[in-house]
Design an enzyme around this catalytic site. Structure first.
Site, short mmCIF file in Angstrom:
data_model
loop_
_atom_site.label_atom_id
_atom_site.label_comp_id
_atom_site.label_asym_id
_atom_site.label_seq_id
_atom_site.Cartn_x
_atom_site.Cartn_y
_atom_site.Cartn_z
N TRP A 102 0.83 -1.21 0.00
CA TRP A 102 0.00 0.00 0.00
C TRP A 102 0.86 1.25 0.00
O TRP A 102 0.53 2.23 -0.66
CB TRP A 102 -0.98 0.00 1.17
CG TRP A 102 -2.00 -1.10 1.05
CD1 TRP A 102 -2.19 -2.15 1.89
CD2 TRP A 102 -2.99 -1.26 0.00
NE1 TRP A 102 -3.21 -2.95 1.44
CE2 TRP A 102 -3.72 -2.44 0.29
CE3 TRP A 102 -3.31 -0.54 -1.15
CZ2 TRP A 102 -4.75 -2.90 -0.53
CZ3 TRP A 102 -4.34 -1.00 -1.97
CH2 TRP A 102 -5.04 -2.16 -1.66
N ASP A 172 -1.79 6.48 6.31
CA ASP A 172 -2.84 5.60 5.82
C ASP A 172 -3.17 4.64 6.97
O ASP A 172 -2.38 3.75 7.28
CB ASP A 172 -2.33 4.83 4.59
CG ASP A 172 -3.35 3.85 4.05
OD1 ASP A 172 -4.44 3.71 4.65
OD2 ASP A 172 -3.05 3.21 3.01
N LYS A 196 -12.57 -1.81 6.76
CA LYS A 196 -11.88 -2.72 7.67
C LYS A 196 -12.37 -2.53 9.11
O LYS A 196 -12.92 -3.44 9.68
CB LYS A 196 -10.37 -2.54 7.57
CG LYS A 196 -9.81 -3.24 6.33
CD LYS A 196 -9.11 -2.35 5.37
CE LYS A 196 -8.76 -3.08 4.09
NZ LYS A 196 -8.00 -2.25 3.18
C1 PLP Z 1 -7.42 -1.87 2.04
C2 PLP Z 1 -6.33 -0.86 2.07
C3 PLP Z 1 -6.21 0.13 1.08
C4 PLP Z 1 -7.10 0.19 -0.11
O1 PLP Z 1 -8.31 0.75 0.18
P1 PLP Z 1 -9.41 1.04 -0.95
O2 PLP Z 1 -10.49 1.63 -0.12
O3 PLP Z 1 -9.76 -0.27 -1.57
O4 PLP Z 1 -8.83 1.99 -1.93
C5 PLP Z 1 -5.20 1.06 1.22
N1 PLP Z 1 -4.36 1.03 2.25
C6 PLP Z 1 -4.43 0.09 3.22
C7 PLP Z 1 -3.46 0.09 4.35
C8 PLP Z 1 -5.42 -0.88 3.15
O5 PLP Z 1 -5.51 -1.83 4.10
#
Ligand code: PLP
Length: 360
Positions: A102, A172, A196
């Site tokens: 990511w 993030d 999540k």
């Molecule tokens: C799942 C995830 C993403 C992607 O998220 P989307 O909403 O599908 O764009 C980005 N960063 C992390 C750390 C994730 O776990």
């Protein structure tokens, strides 16, 4: 009805009580004679939901008043682009710490938009650790420092955050927001896709220090400017109303569960169950992450014997455990144990791991 043991990485388990409440309200939302999905986003009934979600997030995360909470769309992936568009001014450099897929994706978007610098990386060991804080290279004139607080795919997590000396820290937190107490004031911007720890897919939460709203390039498309959404309480256009309603329900559930501290304690207990099973297996199970960098949200491991690993995954599936397969880029096994995964589900998986080892 039988609920499965859901260890999906995202979208993932939601609190059962939340699903029940939503089911009960689905056809007639609080006497309106409509589903919450059918309300106008300009109505006072929807406004109450929207502002309640926002207020609860401020409360649960103890967000200081000089931060704005935004409800956006496009997932965390759109934030990979919006962050440099809004915060990386010409001639400046953005600093990315690479700790997994990511962060690589976030960097890739920034590279399209401006100058970037890699201030630290754990790629040398297949992203099995978080770089030591005193090894990070951060310059005072960097536009921001970007980290991925929890690496969903590799199963590592930052347990301490770097002191960036005034450079905005951007994180993030898609896979660990609201899983532990946090000092929001140390961050310039926090973002997370909801699917999540916060609710269903469709809404992305951005928490931004208002100081960062001051220098957003005027020529950016309206929808891509943080200031547009900050100035309109995230109601510039139609927001994902149902996802925000679900978010408000999940936040109520966290509140009723004793808040982030109580959830964090439970997360610790859940993660220890699985890591203990791995550590006490004499190498039968091997954790991917180095111990000090282990994630409390995504437990990644392999079996020393690859044939047995395939059998393990097959039997786990047959016993009703969903989502145990590792990410396609890493392989092995991964149990995602977000806030809403009940202790009993983790106990059941731990017991299955012990039983499988004993038999083999
Ligand atoms: C799942 C995830 C993403 C992607 O998220 P989307 O909403 O599908 O764009 C980005 N960063 C992390 C750390 C994730 O776990």
């Amino acid at each position: 009805m039988k609920r499965t043991y859901n260890f999906n990485a995202g979208p993932s388990a939601l609190p059962f009580s939340v699903l029940q409440e939503v089911q009960a309200e689905l056809l007639d939302f609080r006497g309106t004679g409509m589903s919450v999905m059918e309300l106008s986003h300009r109505s006072k009934d929807y406004d109450a939901v929207h502002n309640h979600a926002k207020a609860l997030l401020y409360k649960l995360m103890a967000i200081p008043e000089n931060y704005e909470v935004l409800f956006l769309q496009g997932g965390a992936s759109l934030q990979f682009a919006m962050i440099p568009m809004n915060l990386l001014s010409q001639g400046k450099t953005a600093n990315y710490i690479l700790t997994g897929s990511w962060s690589e994706k976030a960097l890739k978007e920034a590279e399209k938009l401006g100058n970037t610098f890699i201030g630290g990386s754990s790629e040398d060991k297949n992203y099995s650790y978080i770089p030591a804080l005193d090894q990070l290279q951060i310059e005072n004139d960097h536009a921001y420092v970007h980290i991925t607080s929890n690496n969903t795919i590799f199963g590592t997590q930052w347990h301490q955050f770097p002191d960036t000396n005034g450079v905005p820290l951007v994180a993030d937190m898609s896979s660990d927001i609201l899983s532990r107490p946090l000092d929001v004031s140390r961050f310039g911007l926090i973002y997370a896709g909801a699917q999540k720890n916060l609710g269903p897919a469709g809404v992305t939460v951005v928490i931004i220090n208002r100081d960062l709203l001051a220098n957003i390039p005027e020529q950016l498309p309206t929808m891509l400017k943080y200031s547009t959404h900050a100035d309109s309480n995230s109601l510039y256009n139609t927001p994902p109303t149902f996802a925000i309603y679900m978010l408000s329900k999940v936040l109520e559930w966290v509140d009723q569960s004793g808040g982030v501290e109580a959830i964090a304690e439970q997360n610790q207990v859940k993660a220890e169950m699985l890591y203990d099973a791995i550590d006490q297996s004499n190498g039968f199970y091997c954790g991917h992450a180095e111990q000090a960098s282990r994630s409390l949200m995504n437990v990644t491991f392999t079996l020393a014997d690859k044939e047995l690993e395939a059998e393990f995954l097959q039997q786990a599936k047959a016993e009703g455990f969903v989502g145990i397969n590792g990410h396609r880029s890493v392989g092995g096994c991964r149990a995602s144990i977000y806030n809403a995964v009940p202790v009993e589900a983790v106990e059941a998986l731990r017991d299955f791991m012990l039983k499988f080892k004993a038999k083999n």
